[in-house]
Design an enzyme around this catalytic site. Sequence first.
Site, PDB file in Angstrom:
ATOM      1  N   HIS A   1     -13.491  -4.313  -4.094  1.00  0.00           N
ATOM      2  CA  HIS A   1     -14.347  -3.436  -3.266  1.00  0.00           C
ATOM      3  C   HIS A   1     -15.037  -4.361  -2.085  1.00  0.00           C
ATOM      4  O   HIS A   1     -15.303  -5.624  -2.208  1.00  0.00           O
ATOM      5  CB  HIS A   1     -15.573  -3.077  -4.190  1.00  0.00           C
ATOM      6  CG  HIS A   1     -16.832  -2.613  -3.740  1.00  0.00           C
ATOM      7  ND1 HIS A   1     -16.852  -1.019  -3.107  1.00  0.00           N
ATOM      8  CD2 HIS A   1     -17.918  -3.197  -2.957  1.00  0.00           C
ATOM      9  CE1 HIS A   1     -17.965  -1.053  -2.515  1.00  0.00           C
ATOM     10  NE2 HIS A   1     -18.672  -2.071  -2.573  1.00  0.00           N
TER      11      HIS A   1
ATOM     12  N   GLY B   1       6.733  23.338  18.737  1.00  0.00           N
ATOM     13  CA  GLY B   1       7.090  22.939  17.323  1.00  0.00           C
ATOM     14  C   GLY B   1       5.991  22.167  16.708  1.00  0.00           C
ATOM     15  O   GLY B   1       5.744  21.101  17.300  1.00  0.00           O
TER      16      GLY B   1
ATOM     17  N   GLY C   1       5.917  20.848  13.683  1.00  0.00           N
ATOM     18  CA  GLY C   1       6.117  19.888  12.412  1.00  0.00           C
ATOM     19  C   GLY C   1       5.666  18.572  12.633  1.00  0.00           C
ATOM     20  O   GLY C   1       5.024  18.142  13.489  1.00  0.00           O
TER      21      GLY C   1
END
Length: 499
Positions: free
Chosen positions: A475, A186, A188
């Site tokens: 920033h 899987g 996912g």
Amino acid sequence: MVVGDVTTGTDVLIIGAGPAGYVAAIRAGQLDLDVTLVEKEAYGGTCLNHGCIPSKALITATDVAHDAATAEEMGIHANPAIDLSGMVAWKDGVVDQLTSGVEKLCKANQVNLLEGTATFVDENTVRVSHGGEGQGSETLEFEHAIVATGSRPISIPDFSFDDEPVLNSRQALALDSIPDSMVVVGAGYIGMELASVFAKLGTDVTVVEMLDSILPGYDDDVKRPVKQRAKELGIEFEFGYTATEWYEPDGGIRVIADPVEDAAADGGSEARSASEEASGSAEAAADERLELDVENVLVAVGRSPVSDTLDLEAAGVETDERGFIETDSRARTNVDHIFAVGDVAGEPMLAHKGSMEGQIAAEVIAGEPSAIDYQAMPAVVFTDPEIATVGMTETEAEETGFETVVGQFPFRASGRALTTGESDGFVKIVAEEDEGYVLGASIVGPEASELIAELGLAIELGATLEDVASTVHAHPTLSESVMEAAENALGHAIHTLNR
């Protein structure tokens, strides 16, 4: 009534103390309701004990080790020694702190805590069976009930979680030694998160996925950096295959995976070419059976609702064909005074979605005018790099009838991302073209799980691209990328070329 039972009453009965149930209990207690919370195993549910929290703890720990071991570009040379038992002990300490906190918060809000397994007798009564020989049971009568029993891992034929080499996500998070090799069935979000964890611990990982790519439901541009990073970690992929059996040869186990006929009929050639590219497997390209010799196999194909233990029929509560309890916008089932919240109430299976539903159910019971709104519901995948989404994709917005404008900013143009050494990915914002209302966003990259909150708030408040772009962002920060993506949609981004 069972002979010897004690019968008590409560305003609100809540079954299950996971993120949906305990939040509902605390909120109901705040609203001066008499609340009884029944839990059969551990306060905090799967999320705190065996899912969200322990997995993210191990993701963080393995990231620390991996980052230290691969920081030569920064002038750092290290070879960390990993003590998995120590790592798991630290993880367990985090879990214990949170679960004990949940119990304390419930008690502080006058919630009656009851250990046991609840089953409905009728639409106003449950019987709670206490674990252990001679512990007996008791009967509770309620005015309102909230079902919050969550979900469990889905098993696949011939791969029983009772067999030692076969693991579900809960068992994988409790391993005390690092497997040399592992098949993950899987691709996912659970499979990809844990595949990355074990790859960073040094395990040789192969992911077997019946579809043609990882993370179904996510746009290709969002999941592309995750797939590329996984390949850099040494994870191999076999797309268009399903695990069908396993057996034990001399040492380890052998996992058999067969081609998926449906994949061949629907994108199978893409699946096979993707598999061949990722793993170099000529056998995969020829649609032949795969035989993978490994130490463990982790089955991560999804989760199913825990609704079959409740005897819902006795209360008249209806479920759909998959076992999910159907609810309305106020978390009510077809029985007006019985509610269902969290995983058991259907997709998306997200802890924060369950918590929101639990809070709303409590408020509705208390007479508040609350209702569920999913438009700003974020979803996060804690892969490397992280993925986070909220609201509508560009395709979904256009299918809904919106004329859209899209802005995007790459993390490789972010000064802060470059200083962290994590510059893969981007921020993408989808907005309504005329007025600029933010409709959705996708982020893949560093701290995507944190950055998505700003865009969720923008959707919730009806903010526009101009609102986001004109908000001064500090920033150097990753959050500047959100501002720049909004500016890009408006045509005046500074640090990237405008569309």
